[in-house]
Enzyme design. Structure first.
Site, mmCIF file in Angstrom:
data_model
loop_
_atom_site.group_PDB
_atom_site.id
_atom_site.type_symbol
_atom_site.label_atom_id
_atom_site.label_comp_id
_atom_site.label_asym_id
_atom_site.label_seq_id
_atom_site.Cartn_x
_atom_site.Cartn_y
_atom_site.Cartn_z
ATOM 1 C CG ASP A 76 -2.107 0.980 1.039
ATOM 2 O OD1 ASP A 76 -2.259 1.544 -0.062
ATOM 3 O OD2 ASP A 76 -2.855 1.200 2.011
ATOM 4 C CE1 TYR A 77 5.278 1.495 2.501
ATOM 5 C CE2 TYR A 77 6.751 0.161 1.156
ATOM 6 C CZ TYR A 77 6.348 0.631 2.400
ATOM 7 O OH TYR A 77 7.028 0.236 3.527
#
Length: 598
Positions: A262-263
């Site tokens: 979830d970057y």
């Protein structure tokens, strides 16, 4: 100088995040529920107000509107209707255009001043598609992305990027990465590719180059990647430069290979004339959640400082999908060294022991440790590094100011059978209900993949609410633009509003708190910023990092301030709206500061 109450207080999932826009003799803003407002910039008096009436069921993760856009029609008489217009995106997936003088809908834009961006997306359940960031207007084209609610289902609506005529609202183009040959609406009987990466944050643009720069997010299921289309792997968590006249990619720069952390890119790319040799290069500075900052030639996407591919941990739930290397910037990083057991912390020896036990039980080999069905430490967590608000740049002094988070996540992939037993289901399912008030990722079903996910954002102990990692949890840093070297760096945010069991400690110590929202730099060398969870608005000396002035806000200031001049007086404004994820108090006050009149 003055205070304005928006009179918009969502009951839950609040987080206005608004940065006003000053054009001419008016200040324009949007509230968390997309009410458009024009104010007198000297007094805060309301001039007009327009409510697009967004139903509360369409609130996604947060009722947020980060700002509006302004457009003038070339050749139009100054007093003609909508010669100048304010344009916003709404939580229910509409573009709204109103007259900048009166606030009345523009009759020549779409249908009575609005356009539905969800056309061509197929089924869209309320809350799944929302515009939370201002559109970007380049060469009379409104470019908009949208937020697709994270972690709900693998076949979530498309992350398609769309361009609309700023005067008529007619769709000029659409970029669907899986169907690059489509130039507008999908062919009859088809829909834009579902589950593709979206752009929920703010795009920037270069009018002379005709390019708009899209900080892209991840695919709809953040923590599982085995069935992603090759185009998703190519464009996810990447900066994409689109030709604004055609909607086709000119270049792209990927910051993560096959992202399962979830970057997604949370901050805009900041355009700069970058000093090189005796001249400058048209460039942009791109911050990331994993902490790295990249400097790219904005004409070509070429890095101006080398980007190294370094080996990273392997394994996890999909070992065959993991890249052996990830790109690392050699210009600058906000990331810290690998967490060690000695970094575990607590308000008592018992807390520290519990955190050390959790550390030993988890898989963790450094940054990019892949998620697993047993516990995994992710550091930095999905809140950064750098998140919304991005960075600020002083082009005269050649200084970047970056506030950042320094927290891990503690997470686990939950097998589908177990998630079913727990009753985890998408928001679109009857039993899915509304989102909880907890952090994003805490029980996300990831429907259509083999795993749900449970994320302990910040890695907090349940019984005290404190974080397992020792402080600081956030900082602010000044960076030399030319070299990428740190000028000063310090913890950012005091303990006055934080404490065990949610009880404020009242302590003035700068422990460094979580923070979201950016900074603005004035010509005199002041950095104005709120962002931290202590509800303070600060003025910081750009040269030394010392706080010169602070004022307590009535609610959280998780927004980026802005500064403007009016009648020879300078003002700084901040939206004190609070934020449910940051657990700061809710409010509805736009607050303006100014030096006393001479």
């Amino acid at each position: 100088a003055w205070v304005y109450h928006t009179r918009d207080l969502p009951k839950e999932r609040y987080g206005a995040e608004t940065t006003p826009l000053k054009v001419g003799d008016s200040l324009y803003l949007c509230t968390g529920m997309n009410v458009l407002v024009a104010l007198d910039p000297a007094t805060g008096r309301e001039r007009w107000r327009f409510d697009p009436r967004v139903p509360e069921e369409w609130i996604p993760y947060t009722a947020a509107c980060r700002g509006v856009a302004y457009h003038t029609s070339p050749g139009a008489a100054a007093n003609s209707p909508c010669a100048a217009r304010i344009i916003e995106g709404t939580l229910d997936g509409r573009l709204i255009a109103v007259d900048a003088r009166t606030g009345r809908p523009c009759p020549d834009f779409g249908s009575n001043g609005q356009v539905d961006i969800k056309r061509g997306m197929g089924p869209v359940f309320p809350g799944m598609v929302s515009i939370t960031s201002p559109p970007t207007i380049i060469k009379d084209v409104i470019v908009t992305g949208h937020q697709v609610l994270d972690g709900q289902r693998n076949d979530a609506p498309s992350g398609v990027i769309q361009g609309y005529d700023a005067r008529t609202g007619q769709k000029r183009w659409a970029w669907d990465m899986v169907h690059p040959d489509w130039t507008g609406d999908p062919p009859p009987g088809q829909m834009y590719a579902r589950g593709t990466p979206n752009m929920w944050t703010i795009a920037s643009g270069d009018e002379s180059l005709g390019l708009v720069y899209l900080p892209m997010g991840n695919s709809a299921v953040d923590y599982w990647s085995s069935d992603r289309h090759p185009a998703e792997n190519e464009y996810a968590t990447a900066l994409v430069a689109l030709d604004v006249t055609t909607g086709r990619p000119r270049w792209h720069f990927r910051t993560v290979h096959k992202d399962v952390w979830d970057y997604d890119l949370g901050g805009q790319a900041t355009l700069v004339d970058f000093p090189m040799g005796a001249g400058t290069v048209p460039a942009l500075v791109l911050p990331s959640k994993q902490g790295d900052m990249y400097v790219l030639d904005r004409r070509t996407g070429r890095p101006l400082f080398p980007v190294q591919e370094r080996r990273v941990p392997q394994g996890g739930a999909e070992p065959q999908q993991r890249s052996a290397t990830q790109p690392f910037s050699t210009y600058h990083t906000l990331a810290f060294p690998k967490l060690e057991e000695r970094d575990m912390w607590g308000m008592s020896p018992i807390d520290q022991m519990v955190c050390r036990i959790q550390y030993r039980r988890a898989a963790y080999d450094g940054i990019y440790t892949p998620p697993r069905t047993d516990r995994t430490v992710e550091y930095p967590g999905y809140n950064g590094g750098s998140d919304w608000g991005g960075i600020a740049v002083d082009p005269m002094r050649g200084v970047i100011v970056a506030n950042y988070n320094n927290m891990p996540n503690y997470l686990r992939l939950v097998p589908r059978e177990e998630a079913n037993r727990l009753g985890w289901a998408p928001r679109s399912e009857a039993r899915g209900g509304s989102l909880s008030k907890g952090a994003e990722g805490a029980g996300d079903p990831q429907w259509g993949s083999p795993y749900a996910v449970n994320v302990n954002a910040g890695w907090r102990l349940k019984f005290t609410g404190l974080l397992c990692k020792q402080p600081p949890y956030g900082g602010i840093r000044a960076i030399d633009l030319r070299t990428g070297r740190t000028i000063w760096d310090r913890p950012f945010g005091s303990a006055r509003r934080n404490g065990p069991f949610g009880i404020p400690s009242g302590l003035p110590f700068e422990i460094g708190t979580p923070n979201n929202g950016g900074a603005v730099i004035t010509r005199s060398g002041l950095v104005f910023i709120s962002a931290a969870t202590d509800n303070l608005m600060r003025a910081i000396d750009l040269g030394t990092g010392k706080t010169l002035w602070a004022d307590g806000l009535p609610a959280g200031g998780q927004a980026t301030p802005m500064t403007y001049e009016h009648n020879g007086r300078q003002y700084v404004v901040i939206m004190a709206g609070g934020h449910h994820f940051m657990e700061t108090p809710v409010g509805d006050e736009l607050i303006a500061y100014a030096l006393p009149p001479r």
